[in-house]
Design a protein around this motif. Structure first.
Motif, PDB file in Angstrom:
ATOM      1  N   ALA A   7       0.838  -1.207   0.000  1.00 40.52           N
ATOM      2  CA  ALA A   7       0.000   0.000   0.000  1.00 40.52           C
ATOM      3  C   ALA A   7       0.870   1.253   0.000  1.00 40.52           C
ATOM      4  O   ALA A   7       0.563   2.228  -0.700  1.00 40.52           O
ATOM      5  CB  ALA A   7      -0.941  -0.004   1.200  1.00 40.52           C
ATOM      6  N   LEU A   8       1.959   1.247   0.763  1.00 33.17           N
ATOM      7  CA  LEU A   8       2.860   2.396   0.810  1.00 33.17           C
ATOM      8  C   LEU A   8       3.541   2.589  -0.546  1.00 33.17           C
ATOM      9  O   LEU A   8       3.677   3.724  -1.015  1.00 33.17           O
ATOM     10  CB  LEU A   8       3.896   2.229   1.918  1.00 33.17           C
ATOM     11  CG  LEU A   8       4.849   3.398   2.124  1.00 33.17           C
ATOM     12  CD1 LEU A   8       4.091   4.679   2.444  1.00 33.17           C
ATOM     13  CD2 LEU A   8       5.856   3.082   3.216  1.00 33.17           C
ATOM     14  N   ALA A   9       3.943   1.500  -1.189  1.00 34.80           N
ATOM     15  CA  ALA A   9       4.577   1.585  -2.511  1.00 34.80           C
ATOM     16  C   ALA A   9       3.598   2.156  -3.537  1.00 34.80           C
ATOM     17  O   ALA A   9       3.979   2.989  -4.373  1.00 34.80           O
ATOM     18  CB  ALA A   9       5.079   0.218  -2.951  1.00 34.80           C
ATOM     19  N   GLU A  14       1.853   6.885  -6.686  1.00 37.93           N
ATOM     20  CA  GLU A  14       0.798   7.846  -7.006  1.00 37.93           C
ATOM     21  C   GLU A  14       1.282   9.275  -6.767  1.00 37.93           C
ATOM     22  O   GLU A  14       1.033  10.175  -7.583  1.00 37.93           O
ATOM     23  CB  GLU A  14      -0.444   7.554  -6.173  1.00 37.93           C
ATOM     24  CG  GLU A  14      -1.595   8.488  -6.455  1.00 37.93           C
ATOM     25  CD  GLU A  14      -2.808   8.227  -5.575  1.00 37.93           C
ATOM     26  OE1 GLU A  14      -3.878   8.764  -5.917  1.00 37.93           O
ATOM     27  OE2 GLU A  14      -2.700   7.518  -4.550  1.00 37.93           O
ATOM     28  N   VAL A  15       1.976   9.494  -5.661  1.00 38.69           N
ATOM     29  CA  VAL A  15       2.489  10.832  -5.342  1.00 38.69           C
ATOM     30  C   VAL A  15       3.551  11.241  -6.362  1.00 38.69           C
ATOM     31  O   VAL A  15       3.561  12.381  -6.841  1.00 38.69           O
ATOM     32  CB  VAL A  15       3.030  10.884  -3.899  1.00 38.69           C
ATOM     33  CG1 VAL A  15       3.809  12.171  -3.642  1.00 38.69           C
ATOM     34  CG2 VAL A  15       1.889  10.746  -2.897  1.00 38.69           C
ATOM     35  N   ALA A  85       9.416  11.021   0.325  1.00 37.33           N
ATOM     36  CA  ALA A  85       8.923  10.220   1.446  1.00 37.33           C
ATOM     37  C   ALA A  85       7.443  10.522   1.613  1.00 37.33           C
ATOM     38  O   ALA A  85       7.054  11.696   1.599  1.00 37.33           O
ATOM     39  CB  ALA A  85       9.687  10.556   2.726  1.00 37.33           C
ATOM     40  N   VAL A  86       6.635   9.493   1.725  1.00 34.96           N
ATOM     41  CA  VAL A  86       5.195   9.694   1.872  1.00 34.96           C
ATOM     42  C   VAL A  86       4.699   8.995   3.125  1.00 34.96           C
ATOM     43  O   VAL A  86       5.266   8.001   3.569  1.00 34.96           O
ATOM     44  CB  VAL A  86       4.391   9.198   0.645  1.00 34.96           C
ATOM     45  CG1 VAL A  86       4.787   9.966  -0.595  1.00 34.96           C
ATOM     46  CG2 VAL A  86       4.551   7.720   0.443  1.00 34.96           C
ATOM     47  N   GLU A  87       3.630   9.554   3.678  1.00 37.90           N
ATOM     48  CA  GLU A  87       3.002   8.981   4.869  1.00 37.90           C
ATOM     49  C   GLU A  87       1.507   9.249   4.782  1.00 37.90           C
ATOM     50  O   GLU A  87       1.085  10.386   4.576  1.00 37.90           O
ATOM     51  CB  GLU A  87       3.579   9.649   6.115  1.00 37.90           C
ATOM     52  CG  GLU A  87       2.942   9.209   7.399  1.00 37.90           C
ATOM     53  CD  GLU A  87       3.447  10.017   8.593  1.00 37.90           C
ATOM     54  OE1 GLU A  87       2.875   9.820   9.677  1.00 37.90           O
ATOM     55  OE2 GLU A  87       4.369  10.835   8.447  1.00 37.90           O
ATOM     56  N   ALA A  88       0.737   8.187   4.916  1.00 38.93           N
ATOM     57  CA  ALA A  88      -0.719   8.340   4.987  1.00 38.93           C
ATOM     58  C   ALA A  88      -1.053   8.727   6.418  1.00 38.93           C
ATOM     59  O   ALA A  88      -0.780   7.978   7.354  1.00 38.93           O
ATOM     60  CB  ALA A  88      -1.413   7.045   4.597  1.00 38.93           C
TER      61      ALA A  88
END
Length: 143
Positions: A7-9, A14-15, A85-88
Motif C-alpha cells: 500500500a505504501l509503494a 501515485e504521489v 517520502a510519503v506517509e498516509a
C-alpha cells in the motif's frame, strides 16, 4: 511483500506521478492548470518567509507572472523532485516530503543549479486525484 508495504509503494508511486504532472505544468507555464492541482483554498508558503499565497486565483497569478519574467530573461527553469517520502496520515491526508532542485538554463547557455530546497506537502483526495492543500518550501541557503 506485506500488504502495508504494498500500500505504501502504491501511494508513493501515485504521489510521484502527481508530482511529475504537477511540475511539468509549472515548468511549461500552464499556470491555471497548475493551480488546479491545489485545493480551492490551497496555500503555498514561499521560502522567503513572506505570507502564504492562498487560493487558485492567487496561485495562477503568481506562477503566470513568474513564468513571464523567465521568458523575458530568456531562461528556462525545471523542477526536479527526489527522495520522496510519503506517509498516509490518520486524518485521510497524505504527507509528502522531498528534496527539490531547481535547474536554470539560459537559452543557448549552460544549465546550473538555481536552488536546492525541501518541499513539504499536505495532499488531500478529491475523488480519485490528489490535490495540494498546503505546501511549505524551505531553501537550503537561507537560515
Amino acid at each position: 511483500m506485506s500488504s502495508t508495504l504494498s500500500a505504501l509503494a502504491e501511494l508513493r508511486a501515485e504521489v510521484e506521478q502527481f508530482y511529475a504532472t504537477h511540475f511539468h505544468l509549472l515548468d511549461s507555464g500552464a499556470a491555471e492548470e497548475w493551480a488546479l492541482t491545489f485545493t480551492e483554498d490551497g496555500a503555498f508558503h514561499p521560502p522567503s518567509g513572506a505570507d502564504p499565497v492562498r487560493g487558485r486565483a492567487a496561485l495562477t497569478a503568481g506562477v503566470g507572472a513568474g513564468y513571464q519574467r523567465l521568458l523575458e530573461a530568456g531562461e528556462v527553469h525545471r523542477h526536479w523532485h527526489g527522495m520522496v517520502a510519503v506517509e498516509a496520515a490518520g486524518d485521510g491526508t497524505v504527507r509528502a516530503k522531498c528534496y527539490a532542485l531547481i535547474l536554470a538554463t539560459p537559452v543557448g547557455g549552460t544549465a546550473r543549479v538555481h536552488l536546492t530546497c525541501v518541499c513539504e506537502d499536505v495532499l488531500v483526495r478529491d475523488g480519485e486525484k490528489l490535490l495540494v492543500a498546503e505546501r511549505r518550501v524551505t531553501r537550503d541557503d537561507l537560515p
